[in-house]
Design an enzyme around this catalytic site. Structure first.
Site, short mmCIF file in Angstrom:
data_model
loop_
_atom_site.label_atom_id
_atom_site.label_comp_id
_atom_site.label_asym_id
_atom_site.label_seq_id
_atom_site.Cartn_x
_atom_site.Cartn_y
_atom_site.Cartn_z
N SER A 1 0.83 -1.21 0.00
CA SER A 1 0.00 0.00 0.00
C SER A 1 0.86 1.26 0.00
CB SER A 1 -0.89 0.03 1.25
OG SER A 1 -1.63 -1.15 1.33
N GLN B 1 -34.78 -16.35 3.23
CA GLN B 1 -35.02 -15.10 2.50
C GLN B 1 -34.15 -13.98 3.08
OE1 GLN B 1 -39.28 -14.47 2.54
NE2 GLN B 1 -39.67 -16.40 1.47
N GLU C 1 -5.94 -1.39 -1.28
CA GLU C 1 -6.52 -2.18 -0.19
C GLU C 1 -7.74 -1.40 0.34
OE1 GLU C 1 -7.33 -3.87 3.52
OE2 GLU C 1 -6.52 -1.84 3.34
N GLY D 1 -1.55 10.45 -13.63
CA GLY D 1 -1.14 9.09 -13.27
C GLY D 1 -2.23 8.31 -12.57
N GLU E 1 -5.31 -3.62 -6.08
CA GLU E 1 -5.75 -2.35 -6.69
C GLU E 1 -6.21 -1.34 -5.65
OE1 GLU E 1 -5.72 -0.89 -9.78
OE2 GLU E 1 -4.26 -2.49 -9.97
C1 LIG Z 1 -4.22 -11.84 -6.03
C2 LIG Z 1 -3.31 -10.65 -5.95
C3 LIG Z 1 -2.79 -10.13 -7.14
C4 LIG Z 1 -1.91 -9.04 -7.08
N1 LIG Z 1 -1.38 -8.56 -8.26
C5 LIG Z 1 -0.44 -7.57 -8.21
C6 LIG Z 1 0.18 -7.08 -9.40
O1 LIG Z 1 -0.13 -7.53 -10.52
N2 LIG Z 1 1.14 -6.13 -9.29
C7 LIG Z 1 1.51 -5.61 -8.08
O2 LIG Z 1 2.40 -4.75 -8.04
N3 LIG Z 1 0.92 -6.02 -6.93
C8 LIG Z 1 -0.04 -6.98 -6.96
N4 LIG Z 1 -0.65 -7.42 -5.80
C9 LIG Z 1 -0.28 -6.82 -4.52
C10 LIG Z 1 -1.33 -5.88 -4.00
O3 LIG Z 1 -1.41 -4.76 -4.82
C11 LIG Z 1 -1.01 -5.54 -2.55
O4 LIG Z 1 -1.09 -6.73 -1.79
C12 LIG Z 1 -2.00 -4.51 -2.04
O5 LIG Z 1 -1.69 -3.26 -2.57
C13 LIG Z 1 -2.02 -4.40 -0.51
O6 LIG Z 1 -0.77 -4.08 -0.04
P1 LIG Z 1 -0.08 -4.92 1.13
O7 LIG Z 1 -0.07 -6.34 0.75
O8 LIG Z 1 1.21 -4.22 1.38
O9 LIG Z 1 -1.01 -4.75 2.36
P2 LIG Z 1 -0.73 -3.86 3.63
O10 LIG Z 1 -0.71 -2.43 3.23
O11 LIG Z 1 0.45 -4.37 4.36
O12 LIG Z 1 -2.04 -4.13 4.45
C14 LIG Z 1 -2.13 -5.04 5.54
C15 LIG Z 1 -3.16 -4.51 6.55
O13 LIG Z 1 -2.68 -3.27 7.10
C16 LIG Z 1 -3.68 -2.27 6.98
N5 LIG Z 1 -3.04 -0.96 6.75
C17 LIG Z 1 -1.91 -0.69 6.05
N6 LIG Z 1 -1.67 0.62 6.03
C18 LIG Z 1 -2.66 1.22 6.71
C19 LIG Z 1 -2.99 2.59 7.02
N7 LIG Z 1 -2.25 3.61 6.59
N8 LIG Z 1 -4.09 2.82 7.75
C20 LIG Z 1 -4.86 1.82 8.17
N9 LIG Z 1 -4.62 0.52 7.90
C21 LIG Z 1 -3.54 0.21 7.18
C22 LIG Z 1 -4.53 -2.69 5.79
O14 LIG Z 1 -5.84 -2.14 5.87
C23 LIG Z 1 -4.52 -4.21 5.94
O15 LIG Z 1 -5.52 -4.59 6.85
C24 LIG Z 1 -1.55 -8.47 -5.83
C25 LIG Z 1 -2.11 -8.99 -4.65
C26 LIG Z 1 -2.98 -10.06 -4.70
C27 LIG Z 1 -3.55 -10.59 -3.41
#
Ligand SMILES: Cc1cc2nc3c(=O)[nH]c(=O)nc-3n(C[C@H](O)[C@H](O)[C@H](O)COP(=O)(O)OP(=O)(O)OC[C@H]3O[C@@H](n4cnc5c(N)ncnc54)[C@H](O)[C@@H]3O)c2cc1C
Length: 642
Positions: A138, A320, A416, A267, A414
């Site tokens: 993220s 239902q 979180e 962007g 896309e």
């Molecule tokens: C099936 C799949 C396909 C994917 N395909 C791609 C791809 O093609 N290319 C690519 O680059 N990536 C890809 N991803 C990665 C995806 O984009 C990331 O997993 C996503 O952006 C979430 O980031 P993270 O895993 O770092 O989650 P994190 O940000 O670590 O989130 C973990 C938890 O922390 C919480 N959190 C984090 N920051 C905050 C905040 N500031 N405030 C409150 N809560 C917070 C979140 O809500 C969540 O509950 C894919 C992921 C999956 C599961």
């Protein structure tokens, strides 16, 4: 058996189909593509898919992608129905077409587009979108892959400085793609310029092996998504040419001069593209799960009534209650997504034709909230549909687990969902300030933020439900603002004190927005269509209020009698939906092959279907005595020694 049920439908089916697909043309195109899948042997439902190894699933999916490409434009988001019809595996090219090409269109210069676009479109340059890293997803600004400009050679040195910086998750990276759009921290002459995209060849054109200095692989099995080769990638001082930097907004010259140009806000365009697809196309999976669950609930009978007749489970009020609010929510999200598509297109046209960014903030905020709301809805809907089908819902042959598996990642990818709701919260707070300081600047959709109180007689009319949903969001936004302001350090307060209140406030905006879209859709429709949609809209509005009314309770804007009225009214509307339930799901026009379910055929004997699969088709039964039986003897021997 279901014919009698179909006859009970009280509205013209075709008009509803057109509404659900955004018009006659789209519906006709959908049917045309569906018939391609229905009649192609490779796309025939294959429940043994789930008995196959991941290797074999991937190969079958590859073969299917080739066949689909022969007939369908997988690059056109309006025609994403292939994905909607084929959830045994999302096609190989989805990331390339839906993420890489749109990003390229937005971030590359005109010269780069003319050099690459044809190659991209005909898959001669097949790429993945490599943003996320092991340590950061993220928080894009904190990605750690670096692209250091080398003035001697006018190249970028792409490097993974530590394990955390390994690219992780990109789809189509693990096995297939030859190129990657790599997001890295740009450094020129010791100065950092933030994260930028680099278009890099990562595998050899002839051998398909990773180029020297790059390590690549598949990350391993996941929850669903078995055919998608989500991959990892690390760089060891890999050299990329100067023009690998997509340079519409930032240019580095041969001698290391950095020039920023244009409005980098554009962007956001590529993110919006995919989020819009998630709202527009993937929401339809909720309707598919509902078709299965509602049909099955008509086939399935449990317990007898006073006349010793077995009761269809859809006649139970509790069943239902599981399915009808979800059906109403499905319609609400579909109508909301039509409006969102218009908003996204309008914003895009203004930016590209008139350099007008006036709709960007609004579109970004609404789309963020909708992506979060709709993807939560689909996953929740799939899970409840599965639960509503008892034991058979647990089996892959029901067609339900796969919907949950393939759709639940959309909550995370896309953007979180919590993070997206927090982005919408930021916009809500901004509009809240405008309500006082610049009321004319508040967009129509956010004018409700001026609401402090509402006097409504009947809480269950459409107009009053909309007012109450708006008031609820308004109160919760003000509550979140107060929490935020009650601490001196805003950033700390946002992260550690007000986060729950902010995310909650934002999550109540889309139900209000959806209701506005629902009302808009209902207007000017034929009487019968209008009547049934009004019932659905009321069920949706009531459900959203009952589930989220903390704001109204906080300011005593609703009392226990009104809550009871909401509950009673919703229950009183279920018998109308019961009569129309089958027609409401069948308006989607999904064929048996599209549903991929043995428990919910258009017509037929569901028990015979399941029995036939288990007894004749299940590949595990091909060997009458399984090799595993040897282990039973070994177990006996172990036990004998105890
Ligand atoms: C099936 C799949 C396909 C994917 N395909 C791609 C791809 O093609 N290319 C690519 O680059 N990536 C890809 N991803 C990665 C995806 O984009 C990331 O997993 C996503 O952006 C979430 O980031 P993270 O895993 O770092 O989650 P994190 O940000 O670590 O989130 C973990 C938890 O922390 C919480 N959190 C984090 N920051 C905050 C905040 N500031 N405030 C409150 N809560 C917070 C979140 O809500 C969540 O509950 C894919 C992921 C999956 C599961």
């Amino acid at each position: 058996m279901l014919e009698a049920e179909r006859k009970q439908g009280q509205f013209p089916l075709l008009e509803m189909s057109h509404l659900l697909y955004g018009g006659k043309d789209y519906f006709d195109k959908f049917l045309e593509r569906q018939s391609f899948f229905d009649n192609h042997p490779l796309f025939k439902v294959n429940h043994n898919f789930y008995n196959m190894s991941r290797q074999d699933q991937i190969l079958l999916n590859a073969e299917r992608t080739v066949e689909a490409l022969k007939k369908l434009s997988l690059a056109d988001p309006n025609y994403y129905t292939p994905n909607v019809l084929c959830p045994q595996g999302i096609f190989i090219s989805t990331v390339h077409f839906a993420m890489v090409i749109p990003a390229f269109q937005v971030l590359a210069s005109d010269e780069q587009i003319s050099k690459w676009m044809t190659l991209l479109k005909n898959l001669n340059a097949f790429g993945c979108y490599a943003q996320t890293e092991l340590g950061h997803g993220s928080d894009v600004q904190n990605l750690q892959t670096v692209a250091v400009f080398d003035k001697q050679t006018s190249e970028f040195v792409i490097h993974t400085p530590n394990i955390e910086a390994t690219k992780f998750w990109p789809g189509e990276l693990g096995l297939y793609c030859e190129f990657a759009l790599v997001f890295a921290q740009l450094q020129v002459e010791g100065k950092r310029y933030g994260v930028h995209p680099f278009w890099i060849r990562i595998r050899d054109k002839e051998t398909h092996k990773p180029l020297s200095g790059i390590e690549i692989g598949d990350i391993g099995p996941k929850m669903g998504y078995s055919v998608k080769d989500n991959g990892f990638m690390s760089f060891d001082h890999f050299r990329a040419p100067l023009d690998s930097l997509l340079n519409r907004y930032i240019k580095v010259s041969k001698d290391g001069k950095v020039e920023r140009q244009g409005n980098p806000k554009v962007g956001y365009g590529s993110m919006m593209y995919m989020r819009n697809i998630l709202c527009d196309q993937y929401t339809k999976f909720g309707g598919r799960a509902l078709t299965i669950a509602i049909r099955y609930s008509l086939y399935r009978k449990q317990f007898k009534d006073d006349n010793k007749q077995e009761i269809r489970i859809l006649d139970y009020q509790c069943q239902q209650q599981k399915l009808f609010p979800l059906l109403a929510e499905f319609y609400a999200c579909v109508f909301g997504s039509v409006k969102i598509k218009e908003l996204v297109n309008d914003n895009f046209n203004r930016i590209s034709q008139q350099n007008d960014f006036s709709l960007l903030g609004l579109t970004h905020a609404v789309l963020s909230g909708a992506k979060a709301n709709y993807t939560y809805f689909v996953a929740n809907c799939a899970e409840w549909c599965r639960l509503s089908c008892g034991g058979h819902g647990f089996a892959h042959y029901s067609g339900l687990p796969v919907i949950f598996f393939e759709m639940s990642p959309n909550i995370t990818l896309e953007g979180e969902n919590t993070i997206l709701n927090l982005q919408l919260a930021r916009y809500l707070l901004k509009q809240l300030q405008h309500v006082v300081s610049k009321p004319n600047a508040v967009p129509e959709f956010f004018k409700f933020l001026s609401l402090e109180t509402a006097k409504v007689d009947d809480v269950t009319t459409l107009d009053n439900l909309i007012t109450l949903l708006g008031l609820n969001c308004s109160i919760l936004t003000k509550y979140a603002a107060q929490k935020l302001m009650s601490h001196n350090d805003m950033k700390e307060s946002w992260d550690t004190k007000a986060g729950i209140a902010l995310a909650k406030a934002a999550s109540t905006f889309i139900p209000y927005f959806n209701m506005l879209c629902f009302l808009d859709t209902i207007n000017n429709k034929a009487k019968e269509t209008k009547e049934i949609l009004t019932v659905l809209a009321r069920i949706y509005g009531i459900t959203m209020l009952l589930n989220n009314m903390q704001g109204l309770l906080l300011k005593n804007q609703i009392n226990s009698q009104q809550i009871k009225t909401l509950q009673d009214t919703r229950e009183s509307l279920y018998p109308i939906i019961r009569l129309n339930a089958l027609s409401l799901v069948e308006a989607q026009g999904l064929s048996d092959n599209s549903l991929q379910s043995l428990i919910a055929p258009k017509d037929g004997d569901v028990y015979q279907n399941m029995y036939n699969f288990a007894s004749k088709e299940n590949s595990l039964n091909k060997q009458q005595v399984h090799n595993g039986i040897n282990y039973i003897q070994k177990m006996r021997e172990v036990n004998a020694k105890l």
